[in-house]
Design a protein around this motif. Structure first.
Motif, PDB file in Angstrom:
ATOM      1  N   GLU A 188       7.125  54.931 -49.650  1.00 58.74           N
ATOM      2  CA  GLU A 188       7.388  54.641 -51.176  1.00 58.74           C
ATOM      3  C   GLU A 188       7.859  55.684 -52.247  1.00 58.74           C
ATOM      4  OE1 GLU A 188       4.399  52.871 -54.179  1.00 58.74           O
ATOM      5  OE2 GLU A 188       4.091  52.216 -52.885  1.00 58.74           O
ATOM      6  N   VAL A 189       8.504  55.891 -52.551  1.00 61.42           N
ATOM      7  CA  VAL A 189       8.613  56.753 -53.804  1.00 61.42           C
ATOM      8  C   VAL A 189       7.832  55.750 -55.105  1.00 61.42           C
ATOM      9  CG1 VAL A 189       9.577  58.109 -55.657  1.00 61.42           C
ATOM     10  CG2 VAL A 189      10.808  57.906 -52.890  1.00 61.42           C
ATOM     11  N   SER A 190       6.973  57.305 -55.629  1.00 62.75           N
ATOM     12  CA  SER A 190       5.769  57.088 -57.101  1.00 62.75           C
ATOM     13  C   SER A 190       5.931  58.306 -57.870  1.00 62.75           C
ATOM     14  CB  SER A 190       4.359  56.136 -56.447  1.00 62.75           C
ATOM     15  OG  SER A 190       4.349  57.362 -55.911  1.00 62.75           O
ATOM     16  N   ASP A 191       5.539  57.955 -59.118  1.00 63.30           N
ATOM     17  CA  ASP A 191       5.536  58.689 -60.224  1.00 63.30           C
ATOM     18  C   ASP A 191       3.802  59.374 -59.750  1.00 63.30           C
ATOM     19  OD1 ASP A 191       8.104  58.677 -61.526  1.00 63.30           O
ATOM     20  OD2 ASP A 191       6.772  57.534 -62.250  1.00 63.30           O
ATOM     21  N   SER A 199       9.383  62.196 -64.473  1.00 62.67           N
ATOM     22  CA  SER A 199       9.402  61.387 -63.262  1.00 62.67           C
ATOM     23  C   SER A 199      11.158  61.883 -62.601  1.00 62.67           C
ATOM     24  CB  SER A 199      10.008  60.158 -63.611  1.00 62.67           C
ATOM     25  OG  SER A 199       9.953  59.394 -61.957  1.00 62.67           O
ATOM     26  N   ALA A 201      11.678  60.588 -60.030  1.00 64.60           N
ATOM     27  CA  ALA A 201      12.200  59.446 -59.232  1.00 64.60           C
ATOM     28  C   ALA A 201      13.185  58.847 -60.044  1.00 64.60           C
ATOM     29  CB  ALA A 201      11.311  58.439 -59.004  1.00 64.60           C
ATOM     30  N   ASP A 202      13.090  58.998 -61.402  1.00 66.11           N
ATOM     31  CA  ASP A 202      13.892  58.363 -62.895  1.00 66.11           C
ATOM     32  C   ASP A 202      14.779  59.401 -62.764  1.00 66.11           C
ATOM     33  OD1 ASP A 202      11.725  56.062 -62.910  1.00 66.11           O
ATOM     34  OD2 ASP A 202      11.447  56.831 -64.332  1.00 66.11           O
ATOM     35  N   SER A 207      14.685  54.025 -56.408  1.00 64.17           N
ATOM     36  CA  SER A 207      13.858  52.877 -57.340  1.00 64.17           C
ATOM     37  C   SER A 207      11.861  53.282 -56.210  1.00 64.17           C
ATOM     38  CB  SER A 207      14.383  51.931 -56.225  1.00 64.17           C
ATOM     39  OG  SER A 207      13.777  50.546 -56.365  1.00 64.17           O
ATOM     40  N   LYS A 208      11.557  53.081 -57.171  1.00 63.33           N
ATOM     41  CA  LYS A 208       9.381  52.952 -56.573  1.00 63.33           C
ATOM     42  C   LYS A 208       9.308  51.638 -56.735  1.00 63.33           C
ATOM     43  CE  LYS A 208      10.063  54.528 -61.113  1.00 63.33           C
ATOM     44  NZ  LYS A 208       9.520  55.337 -62.367  1.00 63.33           N
ATOM     45  N   THR A 209       9.555  51.819 -55.011  1.00 65.91           N
ATOM     46  CA  THR A 209       9.187  50.390 -55.252  1.00 65.91           C
ATOM     47  C   THR A 209       8.907  50.843 -52.930  1.00 65.91           C
ATOM     48  OG1 THR A 209      11.685  50.299 -53.989  1.00 65.91           O
ATOM     49  CG2 THR A 209      11.034  48.527 -56.110  1.00 65.91           C
ATOM     50  N   SER A 210       8.175  49.851 -52.596  1.00 64.93           N
ATOM     51  CA  SER A 210       8.357  49.994 -51.428  1.00 64.93           C
ATOM     52  C   SER A 210       8.886  49.399 -50.158  1.00 64.93           C
ATOM     53  CB  SER A 210       6.099  49.591 -51.061  1.00 64.93           C
ATOM     54  OG  SER A 210       5.258  49.613 -50.113  1.00 64.93           O
TER      55      SER A 210
END
Length: 611
Positions: A188-191, A199, A201-202, A207-210
């Motif tokens: 997962e990619v997350s803040d 962010s 990632a943004d 995409s901030k999903t698992s």
């Protein structure tokens, strides 16, 4: 997933205490072996990526080169034993020595948009460079919780105590199932949880999903082929003589050309028929003996005719789950009642046909009565180049330049490895003359025979296809059919009048597509003529004459003169055919053809006054 931590590596020590630290126990004795267990073990592993831009519009290369990364596997340092602080899992050592996420994931891959990323799917596109995070490899991940619940109890008693706590659960011990819901291992990619940073990632579009890892494919097609090689034996030497194929026909098929190069200007272009193209296409999917592989060994093996019969079977998801656990798929127990396989999946029939009268097919011309067949199986070719699948290590190895090589040896004369004479001249000339180029001089020739990361090995460990057999029994039949080249339409004898009728009949009108007047007539109109015009059996040859005339019209280059009213110009072809048996009966054929070689035809039956 596997339950025993010491299966991944030797047990490691922590503080000499049995007291838990923030919910965690000690070292391997308490089930923790962080220097060897994978990153997902014991919960999770993190990497914090921080980027401080130096420009308003950085390139992907600038972004990746300026990122800093911090790794964490355990959220706290573990207890330290002052009397023995050397344990590999004591204090800060727990994170310093633990396997981090970078061991399993390529974090800083780069690809040229979708073009490189999707090259294995035959998809071609272009785009800007993209940052790619990719696992280094994946295997199916199964859940063994059901096996844990149903396991037989172990009685712990001396002298074999400890069995209840050390019994492993996992792959190749128990039967696992496909994870469902939130089960499994994910990436997962997350803040950052502190929210102190913007962010990243943004900014780059992640995409901030698992994403679940180790997912089993829904299906996989496996293949195996049976090769039949025609040959004749020499009467004197008994040597096998194969049927040679022009190398240019092979090159034509490999390059996908309609025709190949000419040997000289007075010779027609080389063409490769369907049977040659199908053979070349199939050879790319299987491993052939080097002495017969004229595709990969063009300088050592001359092309010859081979008939390749391909057999395939599609494994479903459950088959793949079973195979990974050392159990046979359904096709491996095909004759058992629980296989649930159709007969067509167990017994398959393959056929290869072609015209013997064409020089661009596998066999042509009269066949020898001494014709024999050599039959053997070949295995499907496995992917053998790991670096073609891994984005971050895909670029080819960078070799030293000739100028750089000049600093390590005397440019006035070079003795290449295993050479018998000194090669005189400049460095560039020596490298050019060397069989393996610069590889013969790197590390005094240690690189000779090496390949760069982007190249495939001609021979390799062909897993898994060399370790099972798909085709167990084969029966081959050969058959040659002879044709006259003429086509006749058979009709029940009771539907044909023996004497041509002299009764009048309405005209027959039909339309046809480009160059298809003769085909349209053959498909239906000759039958209609027999039925509607009452043509006797002795007069049937008139239908063949009409068919031949329509064929001549098809081959005629039509360019009608332009019309003054803007309508489509038409050229008219007319011909009259007399009944070969009954005098006074004839058939008028009028064909109207446009410049696009399409149009309509009218056939009329004419009866003279004397009848």
């Amino acid at each position: 997933m596997y339950s025993r931590p010491t299966s991944f590596g030797p047990p490691c020590q922590v503080a000499a205490t049995t007291v838990d630290q923030n919910g965690y126990g000690g070292g391997a004795l308490q089930g923790y072996n962080a220097p060897f267990t994978p990153p997902y073990y014991d919960g999770a592993a993190w990497v914090d990526l921080e980027y401080n831009p130096r420009s308003a519009s950085p390139t992907i290369d600038e972004v990746l080169s300026e990122i800093t990364s911090s790794y964490l596997r355990y959220s706290t340092d573990w207890k330290t034993d002052a009397s023995d602080p050397s344990g590999s899992q004591q204090g800060t050592n727990i994170n310093n020595n633990a396997v981090q996420i970078s061991a399993s994931v390529n974090l800083f891959g780069k690809t040229d948009g979708l073009k490189q990323l999707n090259r294995y799917e035959g998809f071609d596109s272009t785009g800007d460079g993209q940052w790619v995070i990719q696992t280094k490899f994946e295997t199916p991940i199964l859940n063994f919780i059901d096996a844990n619940v149903g396991a037989t109890a172990i009685t712990d008693s001396w002298p074999c105590s400890g069995g209840a706590e050390t019994r492993p659960f996992g792959m190749w011990h128990q039967y696992g199932r496909e994870p469902s819901g939130s089960e499994g291992v994910s990436l997962e990619v997350s803040d950052h949880p502190s929210r102190a940073f913007k962010s990243l990632a943004d900014a780059v579009g992640f995409s901030k999903t698992s994403e679940n890892l180790g997912k089993v494919a829904s299906s996989k097609t496996i293949r195996e082929a049976v090769v039949a090689v025609p040959f004749v034996e020499d009467n004197t030497t008994s040597a096998r003589e194969f049927f040679a194929i022009d190398r240019r026909q092979i090159d034509t098929a490999l390059n996908g050309f309609e025709s190949g190069p000419q040997a000289n200007t007075s010779e027609a272009p080389v063409t490769a028929g369907d049977s040659i193209r199908e053979m070349v296409d199939a050879m790319g999917r299987y491993i052939f003996p080097p002495s017969m592989d004229f595709i990969n060994n063009p300088d050592q093996v001359d092309p010859f005719a081979m008939y390749i019969f391909e057999f395939e079977h599609t494994l479903n998801k459950q088959d793949l789950i079973d195979i990974w656990q050392n159990l046979p798929p359904r096709i491996g127990r095909a004759f058992s009642e629980d296989s649930n396989l159709e007969t067509s999946e167990i017994k398959q029939t393959k056929q290869i046909t072609h015209d013997l009268g064409r020089t661009d097919e596998l066999l042509n011309g009269p066949l020898s009565p001494r014709l024999q067949w050599m039959v053997f199986k070949v295995k499907q070719k496995a992917n053998t180049n790991y670096y073609r699948k891994v984005v971050t290590t895909n670029p080819a190895t960078t070799l030293p330049t000739v100028a750089e090589q000049a600093t390590s040896f005397d440019p006035s004369g070079i003795i290449a490895p295993q050479a018998t004479k000194t090669v005189r001249g400049t460095v560039a000339e020596a490298v050019e003359r060397s069989p393996n180029g610069v590889f013969d001089f790197i590390a005094e020739g240690a690189g000779s025979g090496a390949v760069v990361k982007g190249e495939d090995f001609k021979t390799s460990y062909n897993w898994p296809y060399d370790f099972f057999s798909l085709v167990e029994l084969v029966k081959i039949d050969q058959e040659v059919e002879f044709e006259t080249g003429e086509e006749f339409t058979a009709q029940p004898i009771e539907q044909i009048q023996f004497v041509t009728s002299t009764e009048a009949a309405e005209d027959i009108l039909f339309s046809f597509g480009p160059n298809a007047a003769q085909d349209s007539f053959r498909q239906q109109v000759d039958t209609v003529m027999i039925d509607k015009f009452k043509i006797g059996v002795e007069s049937l040859s008139v239908t063949q004459e009409v068919s031949s005339f329509l064929g001549e019209v098809d081959s005629e280059y039509v360019k009608p003169p332009a019309t003054s009213d803007g309508t489509l110009p038409v050229e008219v072809f007319r011909k009259t055919f007399s009944d070969p048996v009954v005098s006074g009966v004839s058939y008028n054929v009028e064909v109207r053809v446009t410049e696009f070689q399409e149009g309509s035809a009218t056939i009329s039956k004419v009866i003279s006054a004397q009848n």
